[in-house]
Design a protein around this motif. Structure first.
Motif, PDB file in Angstrom:
ATOM      1  N   VAL A  91       0.702  -1.198  -0.090  1.00 35.75           N
ATOM      2  CA  VAL A  91      -0.001  -0.016   0.027  1.00 35.75           C
ATOM      3  C   VAL A  91       0.840   1.312   0.171  1.00 35.75           C
ATOM      4  O   VAL A  91       1.632   1.418   0.888  1.00 35.75           O
ATOM      5  CB  VAL A  91      -0.824  -0.012   1.191  1.00 35.75           C
ATOM      6  CG1 VAL A  91      -1.668   1.109   1.306  1.00 35.75           C
ATOM      7  CG2 VAL A  91      -1.826  -1.165   1.324  1.00 35.75           C
ATOM      8  N   THR A  92       0.713   2.075  -1.070  1.00 35.87           N
ATOM      9  CA  THR A  92       1.395   3.333  -1.161  1.00 35.87           C
ATOM     10  C   THR A  92       0.499   4.412  -0.604  1.00 35.87           C
ATOM     11  O   THR A  92      -0.659   4.342  -0.492  1.00 35.87           O
ATOM     12  CB  THR A  92       1.862   3.822  -2.684  1.00 35.87           C
ATOM     13  OG1 THR A  92       0.831   3.848  -3.404  1.00 35.87           O
ATOM     14  CG2 THR A  92       2.861   2.721  -2.983  1.00 35.87           C
ATOM     15  N   LYS A  94      -2.238   7.359  -0.333  1.00 36.36           N
ATOM     16  CA  LYS A  94      -3.109   7.785  -1.214  1.00 36.36           C
ATOM     17  C   LYS A  94      -3.573   6.623  -2.091  1.00 36.36           C
ATOM     18  O   LYS A  94      -4.834   7.182  -2.731  1.00 36.36           O
ATOM     19  CB  LYS A  94      -2.508   8.965  -2.051  1.00 36.36           C
ATOM     20  CG  LYS A  94      -1.915  10.180  -1.699  1.00 36.36           C
ATOM     21  CD  LYS A  94      -2.431  11.416  -2.300  1.00 36.36           C
ATOM     22  CE  LYS A  94      -1.852  12.706  -1.552  1.00 36.36           C
ATOM     23  NZ  LYS A  94      -0.369  12.746  -1.243  1.00 36.36           N
ATOM     24  N   MET A  95      -3.157   5.576  -1.945  1.00 37.06           N
ATOM     25  CA  MET A  95      -3.774   4.232  -2.718  1.00 37.06           C
ATOM     26  C   MET A  95      -5.306   4.091  -2.045  1.00 37.06           C
ATOM     27  O   MET A  95      -5.356   4.133  -1.064  1.00 37.06           O
ATOM     28  CB  MET A  95      -2.942   3.083  -2.442  1.00 37.06           C
ATOM     29  CG  MET A  95      -2.767   2.307  -3.528  1.00 37.06           C
ATOM     30  SD  MET A  95      -1.773   0.858  -3.258  1.00 37.06           S
ATOM     31  CE  MET A  95      -1.136   0.184  -4.503  1.00 37.06           C
ATOM     32  N   LYS A  96      -6.160   3.717  -2.779  1.00 35.16           N
ATOM     33  CA  LYS A  96      -7.318   3.367  -2.345  1.00 35.16           C
ATOM     34  C   LYS A  96      -7.269   1.815  -1.975  1.00 35.16           C
ATOM     35  O   LYS A  96      -7.016   1.051  -2.923  1.00 35.16           O
ATOM     36  CB  LYS A  96      -8.356   3.619  -3.647  1.00 35.16           C
ATOM     37  CG  LYS A  96     -10.071   3.490  -3.440  1.00 35.16           C
ATOM     38  CD  LYS A  96     -10.303   4.922  -3.149  1.00 35.16           C
ATOM     39  CE  LYS A  96     -11.695   5.168  -2.788  1.00 35.16           C
ATOM     40  NZ  LYS A  96     -12.470   5.981  -3.506  1.00 35.16           N
ATOM     41  N   VAL A  97      -7.871   1.707  -1.026  1.00 32.09           N
ATOM     42  CA  VAL A  97      -7.739   0.271  -0.118  1.00 32.09           C
ATOM     43  C   VAL A  97      -9.045  -0.035   0.295  1.00 32.09           C
ATOM     44  O   VAL A  97     -10.039   0.730   0.858  1.00 32.09           O
ATOM     45  CB  VAL A  97      -7.168   0.243   0.934  1.00 32.09           C
ATOM     46  CG1 VAL A  97      -6.940  -1.032   1.464  1.00 32.09           C
ATOM     47  CG2 VAL A  97      -5.483   0.381   0.337  1.00 32.09           C
ATOM     48  N   ALA A 113      -3.365   0.137   7.131  1.00 33.94           N
ATOM     49  CA  ALA A 113      -3.250   0.876   5.646  1.00 33.94           C
ATOM     50  C   ALA A 113      -3.528   2.646   6.037  1.00 33.94           C
ATOM     51  O   ALA A 113      -2.916   3.379   5.162  1.00 33.94           O
ATOM     52  CB  ALA A 113      -4.482   0.312   4.902  1.00 33.94           C
ATOM     53  N   ALA A 118      -3.075   5.606   3.302  1.00 28.75           N
ATOM     54  CA  ALA A 118      -3.964   5.035   2.118  1.00 28.75           C
ATOM     55  C   ALA A 118      -5.284   5.760   2.381  1.00 28.75           C
ATOM     56  O   ALA A 118      -5.710   6.340   3.281  1.00 28.75           O
ATOM     57  CB  ALA A 118      -3.923   3.661   2.051  1.00 28.75           C
TER      58      ALA A 118
END
Ligand SMILES: *Cc1c(COP(=O)(O)O)cnc(C)c1O
Length: 394
Positions: A91-92, A94-97, A113, A118
């Motif tokens: 998970v980077t 701003k990623m959407k999880v 997260a 995220a």
């Protein structure tokens, strides 16, 4: 010197019970003799012996996780460290999880997260239910996540995500990376990492594998590894950096001093699984867990989760309101030397069926201790009926 030698210290023998307690709770679980013996050894963490041990741990893990992955890594830390390793590497910011939340541990994945900055959407599954494939698809369509996190078994409230294979397949169709927490379930029930195309599977030592707490494993798929290798930002977690851990696990180089004893213990735990074979191990767990569940019901107890969503690895048992769960636990421990677990806030107790816990003689002792304690504490239970059903179902 200002600080003096403490005077109140007693030897360990004084603290430990005379008779070891039978650990039948939600983990840690009893460990086999060979695992305990391995755990008492220290060897060079970078020597030839260690590198042979690591090769064998990886190849046995490939069997246990059912994967051809060349990216299985160990981590010095609890199951949570393996969870965090999967999260922070995949998970980077701003990623959407999408986190499928059934309870305490699935929410922990979501929190990890979030802490990793995220953009997390939680799908809260109603209490006592398995995550629905149709619901998950709605979330996938609406939120378009890049990563999905889910637990196979939610140890906290004993819910089983029965549709995990379908959910993983669906997540792939929507181009997500999937992270599956199998801490309590791995090697107790089927999990087919490659067949289900899971991108990261996490497990700890002290539950399904029947090893010691403190050494955990995480397996990444080839797709996950490409994603991790392609990252250009620098991970904030040095210990949990998978690329650094790869140095030790695949290149015989130094990352940090590996927990050698714990890895030796893990080696033995995995080897015992290979000797038993997964097929026989799954059968044993299923037979033992359903037998004790039937025994408890025959005794007059109510199980916390309905059969369709019930986890076999950890069983939740409702306790009548007039008996505080802690009183029951203490009674079982003091009088029968059997330890089971309470739960986070609910008036129920939990009995584990993970690894060494799933043996017939442990089941009889545990069911008797439970029934007899409840009876002493004032509940009307049919102890003989429960014991008889356990016997007949085994
Ligand atoms: C126990 C457990 C964890 C956490 O493991 P620790 O070793 O306590 O950090 C995570 N997920 C599940 C499903 C668990 O059962």
């Amino acid at each position: 010197m200002i600080i003096q030698v403490p005077t109140e210290i007693v030897p360990l023998d004084t603290l430990l019970p005379d008779e070891p307690l039978l650990m039948m709770g939600a983990g840690p679980v009893p460990i086999p003799e060979r695992v305990a013996a391995a755990n008492s050894i220290v060897i060079n963490h970078l020597g030839e012996t260690m590198s042979q041990v690591i090769e064998q741990v990886k190849s046995m893990s490939r069997y246990v996780f059912q994967t051809e992955s060349q990216h299985i890594l160990g981590v010095a830390g609890p199951g949570s460290a393996a969870m965090e390793m999967a999260i922070v590497n995949i998970v980077t910011p701003k990623m959407k999880v999408l986190s499928i939340c059934n309870g305490f541990f699935s929410k922990r994945l979501a929190e990890m997260a979030e802490r990793n900055e995220a953009n997390v959407v939680c799908m809260d599954v109603p209490d006592g239910q398995t995550a629905s494939v149709v619901e998950v698809e709605k979330y996938l369509i609406k939120h378009k996540p890049q990563v999905v996190t889910i637990v196979q078994g939610e140890t906290s409230n004993t819910v089983f995500n029965r549709y995990l294979p379908e959910i993983c397949e669906l997540a792939k169709k929507h181009e997500c990376l999937t992270i599956v927490d199998a801490v309590c379930t791995l090697s107790t029930m089927p999990l087919d990492m490659d067949g289900w195309e899971v991108d990261a599977v996490i497990t700890g030592g002290q539950k399904g594998l029947s090893s010691i707490p403190g050494v955990s494993l995480v397996a990444f798929s080839e797709v996950a590894w490409e994603h991790i290798s392609a990252r250009t930002d620098r991970l904030r977690h040095w210990c949990l950096d998978a690329i650094l851990a790869d140095q030790f696990w695949y290149k015989k180089a130094y990352h940090y001093t590996a927990p050698v004893s714990g890895i030796l213990a893990m080696h033995e735990a995995l080897r015992l699984i290979c000797i038993e074979t997964l097929e026989k191990r799954f059968d044993r767990h299923l037979r033992c867990s359903t037998a004790i569940q039937d025994g408890m019901e025959a005794m007059g107890l109510t199980l916390f989760v309905k059969p369709e969503a019930r986890l076999n690895s950890v069983i939740g048992i409702c306790v009548p309101e007039e008996i505080p769960a802690n009183t029951l636990l203490k009674h079982m421990s003091d009088n029968y030397r059997v330890e089971i677990s309470g739960s986070f806030g609910l008036n129920m107790v939990r009995i584990g069926q993970m690894g060494e816990q799933s043996h017939e003689h442990h089941l009889f002792r545990t069911l008797h201790a439970l029934g007899s304690s409840l009876k002493t504490l004032g509940m009307i239970v049919n102890l003989p009926a429960g014991m008889a059903v356990l016997e007949s179902k085994l």
